[in-house]
Design a protein around this motif. Structure first.
Motif, PDB file in Angstrom:
ATOM      1  N   CYS A 154      -7.772 -47.543  68.377  1.00  0.00           N
ATOM      2  CA  CYS A 154      -7.390 -46.166  68.716  1.00  0.00           C
ATOM      3  C   CYS A 154      -6.266 -46.177  69.763  1.00  0.00           C
ATOM      4  O   CYS A 154      -5.270 -45.450  69.622  1.00  0.00           O
ATOM      5  CB  CYS A 154      -8.615 -45.423  69.223  1.00  0.00           C
ATOM      6  SG  CYS A 154      -8.432 -43.649  69.269  1.00  0.00           S
ATOM      7  N   ASP A 155      -6.406 -46.999  70.787  1.00  0.00           N
ATOM      8  CA  ASP A 155      -5.366 -47.112  71.821  1.00  0.00           C
ATOM      9  C   ASP A 155      -4.056 -47.616  71.225  1.00  0.00           C
ATOM     10  O   ASP A 155      -2.979 -47.122  71.560  1.00  0.00           O
ATOM     11  CB  ASP A 155      -5.815 -48.047  72.945  1.00  0.00           C
ATOM     12  CG  ASP A 155      -6.928 -47.464  73.799  1.00  0.00           C
ATOM     13  OD1 ASP A 155      -7.146 -46.234  73.754  1.00  0.00           O
ATOM     14  OD2 ASP A 155      -7.588 -48.263  74.511  1.00  0.00           O
ATOM     15  N   GLY A 156      -4.157 -48.607  70.330  1.00  0.00           N
ATOM     16  CA  GLY A 156      -2.960 -49.135  69.672  1.00  0.00           C
ATOM     17  C   GLY A 156      -2.255 -48.072  68.852  1.00  0.00           C
ATOM     18  O   GLY A 156      -1.025 -47.955  68.893  1.00  0.00           O
ATOM     19  N   LEU A 157      -3.023 -47.299  68.114  1.00  0.00           N
ATOM     20  CA  LEU A 157      -2.445 -46.205  67.319  1.00  0.00           C
ATOM     21  C   LEU A 157      -1.768 -45.176  68.208  1.00  0.00           C
ATOM     22  O   LEU A 157      -0.694 -44.675  67.887  1.00  0.00           O
ATOM     23  CB  LEU A 157      -3.523 -45.531  66.470  1.00  0.00           C
ATOM     24  CG  LEU A 157      -4.014 -46.316  65.255  1.00  0.00           C
ATOM     25  CD1 LEU A 157      -5.293 -45.708  64.703  1.00  0.00           C
ATOM     26  CD2 LEU A 157      -2.938 -46.391  64.196  1.00  0.00           C
ATOM     27  N   ARG A 158      -2.387 -44.871  69.348  1.00  0.00           N
ATOM     28  CA  ARG A 158      -1.815 -43.901  70.281  1.00  0.00           C
ATOM     29  C   ARG A 158      -0.460 -44.403  70.802  1.00  0.00           C
ATOM     30  O   ARG A 158       0.514 -43.648  70.869  1.00  0.00           O
ATOM     31  CB  ARG A 158      -2.782 -43.649  71.442  1.00  0.00           C
ATOM     32  CG  ARG A 158      -2.396 -42.503  72.343  1.00  0.00           C
ATOM     33  CD  ARG A 158      -3.474 -42.209  73.387  1.00  0.00           C
ATOM     34  NE  ARG A 158      -4.751 -41.837  72.769  1.00  0.00           N
ATOM     35  CZ  ARG A 158      -5.846 -42.604  72.782  1.00  0.00           C
ATOM     36  NH1 ARG A 158      -5.847 -43.754  73.397  1.00  0.00           N
ATOM     37  NH2 ARG A 158      -6.952 -42.195  72.187  1.00  0.00           N
TER      38      ARG A 158
END
Length: 193
Positions: free
Chosen positions: A43-47
């Motif tokens: 999720c952090d990577g996608l953000r």
């Protein structure tokens, strides 16, 4: 003795209740914590990818997710079909990126989509625009399924990224066609193709 409708529903409801209890027990296992940590990192990577404003990176990331889902998780004909369609549409969208970056090349795309039904906001509803709309719908449908909170957060980031990429793409279309760009409402600054 034959079961009545209310008895059958009661027994079925109990099974659903038992399923929830078992799911909660699974969530307490150490492996569940590792899975949650990994999903939060995704999720952090996608953000971060979304914040980059790099449409090519956003699309390549989505392609990686779709390919991974197709290879590792597709367990029905409908799921395989949806993932394959998404990958085909995404590949067509990626093929348009160099064209929309070059006004001379994009002029040919614009001319082939001149009918009003093929235009939205004065620009072509080309294969990239079609991908963004259909993929957004695909993600919205996924969000309606039974997923945990972290999985839903991943879907939310993917939706944000696809919507951001669509806005970037529309601005690129307008630039290629000499249409004045709208004020940027995207998450990041310095959006790029």
């Amino acid at each position: 003795m034959e079961k009545t409708g209310s008895t059958a529903i009661f027994e079925f409801s109990k099974l659903l209740f038992d399923e929830r209890g078992n799911w909660l027990e699974v969530q307490k296992a150490p492996a569940a914590d590792l899975l949650t940590e990994t999903r939060l990192a995704i999720c952090d990577g996608l953000r971060e990818i979304g914040k980059s404003g790099d449409i090519a990176l956003i699309l390549e990331t989505e392609k990686t997710i779709l390919t991974n889902d197709l290879v590792l998780y597709a367990n029905s004909a409908a799921m395989k079909g949806s993932l394959k369609a998404g990958l085909d549409e995404l590949t067509a969208a990626q093929a348009l990126l160099p064209k929309v970056a070059d006004p001379d090349l994009y002029k040919a795309v614009d001319e082939t989509l001149s009918l009003p039904k093929n235009r939205v906001g004065g620009v072509p509803r080309d294969q990239a625009r079609q991908f963004f709309r259909s993929h957004d719908s695909r993600l919205v449908n996924m969000d309606k399924s039974r997923l945990d909170d972290v999985e839903k957060s991943i879907i939310d980031e993917r939706k944000r990224n696809i919507r951001s990429a669509e806005k970037i793409y529309v601005e690129a279309q307008k630039k290629a066609l000499g249409i004045a760009p709208a004020a940027s409402q995207d998450r990041g600054q310095g959006m790029s193709l």
